[in-house]
Write a protein that holds these residues in place. Structure first.
Motif, PDB file in Angstrom:
ATOM      1  N   CYS A 128       0.834  -1.208   0.000  1.00 23.73           N
ATOM      2  CA  CYS A 128       0.000   0.000   0.000  1.00 23.73           C
ATOM      3  C   CYS A 128       0.866   1.255   0.000  1.00 23.73           C
ATOM      4  O   CYS A 128       0.597   2.218  -0.709  1.00 23.73           O
ATOM      5  N   GLY A 129       1.923   1.244   0.790  1.00 23.78           N
ATOM      6  CA  GLY A 129       2.819   2.387   0.853  1.00 23.78           C
ATOM      7  C   GLY A 129       3.647   2.560  -0.398  1.00 23.78           C
ATOM      8  O   GLY A 129       3.979   3.677  -0.788  1.00 23.78           O
ATOM      9  N   LYS A 130       3.976   1.452  -1.042  1.00 22.26           N
ATOM     10  CA  LYS A 130       4.781   1.523  -2.260  1.00 22.26           C
ATOM     11  C   LYS A 130       3.996   2.073  -3.430  1.00 22.26           C
ATOM     12  O   LYS A 130       4.558   2.723  -4.305  1.00 22.26           O
ATOM     13  N   ILE A 131       2.692   1.804  -3.477  1.00 27.93           N
ATOM     14  CA  ILE A 131       1.886   2.296  -4.592  1.00 27.93           C
ATOM     15  C   ILE A 131       1.391   3.726  -4.360  1.00 27.93           C
ATOM     16  O   ILE A 131       0.992   4.406  -5.284  1.00 27.93           O
ATOM     17  N   CYS A 132       1.464   4.197  -3.128  1.00 28.35           N
ATOM     18  CA  CYS A 132       0.962   5.533  -2.781  1.00 28.35           C
ATOM     19  C   CYS A 132       1.881   6.628  -3.342  1.00 28.35           C
ATOM     20  O   CYS A 132       3.038   6.741  -2.926  1.00 28.35           O
ATOM     21  N   VAL A 133       1.352   7.422  -4.251  1.00 25.55           N
ATOM     22  CA  VAL A 133       2.153   8.478  -4.881  1.00 25.55           C
ATOM     23  C   VAL A 133       2.410   9.646  -3.932  1.00 25.55           C
ATOM     24  O   VAL A 133       3.313  10.443  -4.160  1.00 25.55           O
ATOM     25  N   ARG A 134       1.647   9.738  -2.870  1.00 27.26           N
ATOM     26  CA  ARG A 134       1.808  10.839  -1.920  1.00 27.26           C
ATOM     27  C   ARG A 134       2.557  10.434  -0.648  1.00 27.26           C
ATOM     28  O   ARG A 134       2.742  11.234   0.244  1.00 27.26           O
ATOM     29  N   HIS A 135       2.959   9.171  -0.550  1.00 31.03           N
ATOM     30  CA  HIS A 135       3.702   8.670   0.618  1.00 31.03           C
ATOM     31  C   HIS A 135       2.936   8.948   1.916  1.00 31.03           C
ATOM     32  O   HIS A 135       3.493   9.426   2.897  1.00 31.03           O
ATOM     33  N   ALA A 136       1.639   8.614   1.912  1.00 26.57           N
ATOM     34  CA  ALA A 136       0.767   8.885   3.053  1.00 26.57           C
ATOM     35  C   ALA A 136       0.842   7.819   4.142  1.00 26.57           C
ATOM     36  O   ALA A 136       0.276   8.006   5.212  1.00 26.57           O
ATOM     37  N   TYR A 137       1.550   6.751   3.894  1.00 24.32           N
ATOM     38  CA  TYR A 137       1.571   5.621   4.824  1.00 24.32           C
ATOM     39  C   TYR A 137       2.774   5.643   5.748  1.00 24.32           C
ATOM     40  O   TYR A 137       3.864   6.006   5.357  1.00 24.32           O
ATOM     41  N   SER A 138       2.549   5.191   6.981  1.00 26.17           N
ATOM     42  CA  SER A 138       3.660   4.931   7.910  1.00 26.17           C
ATOM     43  C   SER A 138       3.498   3.491   8.386  1.00 26.17           C
ATOM     44  O   SER A 138       2.383   2.965   8.489  1.00 26.17           O
ATOM     45  N   PHE A 139       4.625   2.859   8.666  1.00 27.90           N
ATOM     46  CA  PHE A 139       4.660   1.446   9.013  1.00 27.90           C
ATOM     47  C   PHE A 139       5.449   1.221  10.277  1.00 27.90           C
ATOM     48  O   PHE A 139       6.275   2.038  10.657  1.00 27.90           O
ATOM     49  N   LYS A 140       5.209   0.054  10.899  1.00 28.11           N
ATOM     50  CA  LYS A 140       5.919  -0.273  12.124  1.00 28.11           C
ATOM     51  C   LYS A 140       6.067  -1.794  12.199  1.00 28.11           C
ATOM     52  O   LYS A 140       5.149  -2.540  11.887  1.00 28.11           O
ATOM     53  N   ALA A 141       7.248  -2.223  12.641  1.00 28.66           N
ATOM     54  CA  ALA A 141       7.472  -3.642  12.874  1.00 28.66           C
ATOM     55  C   ALA A 141       6.728  -4.054  14.132  1.00 28.66           C
ATOM     56  O   ALA A 141       6.463  -3.244  15.014  1.00 28.66           O
ATOM     57  N   LYS A 142       6.392  -5.324  14.219  1.00 28.26           N
ATOM     58  CA  LYS A 142       5.671  -5.848  15.374  1.00 28.26           C
ATOM     59  C   LYS A 142       6.656  -6.516  16.317  1.00 28.26           C
ATOM     60  O   LYS A 142       7.574  -7.214  15.898  1.00 28.26           O
ATOM     61  N   LEU A 143       6.471  -6.302  17.596  1.00 26.38           N
ATOM     62  CA  LEU A 143       7.307  -6.944  18.598  1.00 26.38           C
ATOM     63  C   LEU A 143       6.741  -8.301  18.957  1.00 26.38           C
ATOM     64  O   LEU A 143       5.522  -8.468  19.053  1.00 26.38           O
ATOM     65  N   ALA A 144       7.634  -9.264  19.159  1.00 30.28           N
ATOM     66  CA  ALA A 144       7.216 -10.630  19.505  1.00 30.28           C
ATOM     67  C   ALA A 144       6.753 -10.704  20.946  1.00 30.28           C
ATOM     68  O   ALA A 144       7.090  -9.945  21.776  1.00 30.28           O
TER      69      ALA A 144
END
Length: 89
Positions: free
Chosen positions: A73-89
Motif C-alpha cells: 500500500c505504501g509503495k503504490i501511494c504516490v503521496r507517501h501517506a503511509y507509515s509502518f511499524k514492525a511488530k514486537l514478539a
C-alpha cells in the motif's frame, strides 16, 4: 525484552514485516490504488465533505488484524501517506 518479529522469504532470507500503522489523511488523495492492491482487504475508502462542500475520499484502515506487513500500500501511494511499524514478539 521484546524482539522484532522476523520472518523468512521463500528462499529462506530474513524479512521483517512492516505493518501499516497510520495513513496521513492530510496527504492522502483518496485515489483508491492502495485499496485495490491490498489482497488482505485491510483498507477501504471513507468519504467526507471538504470546506467547499465537495465530497472527497481518503484511505482508511478497516481491518488492521489482516495486515501481513508487505508494505504494498505504501509503495503504490504516490503521496507517501503511509507509515509502518514492525511488530514486537
Amino acid at each position: 525484552m521484546s524482539e522484532v518479529v522476523v520472518c523468512q522469504t521463500f528462499g529462506g532470507l530474513p524479512w521483517t514485516p512492516q505493518y501499516v500503522e497510520e495513513i496521513n489523511k492530510e496527504v492522502c488523495l483518496g485515489c483508491g490504488r492502495c485499496v485495490k492492491l491490498c489482497v488482505q482487504e485491510c483498507l477501504g475508502l471513507e468519504s467526507f465533505e471538504d470546506d467547499e462542500g465537495t465530497e472527497r475520499y481518503v484511505a482508511k484502515i478497516v481491518n488492521k488484524d489482516q495486515c501481513v506487513g508487505c508494505r504494498s500500500c505504501g509503495k503504490i501511494c504516490v503521496r507517501h501517506a503511509y507509515s509502518f511499524k514492525a511488530k514486537l514478539a
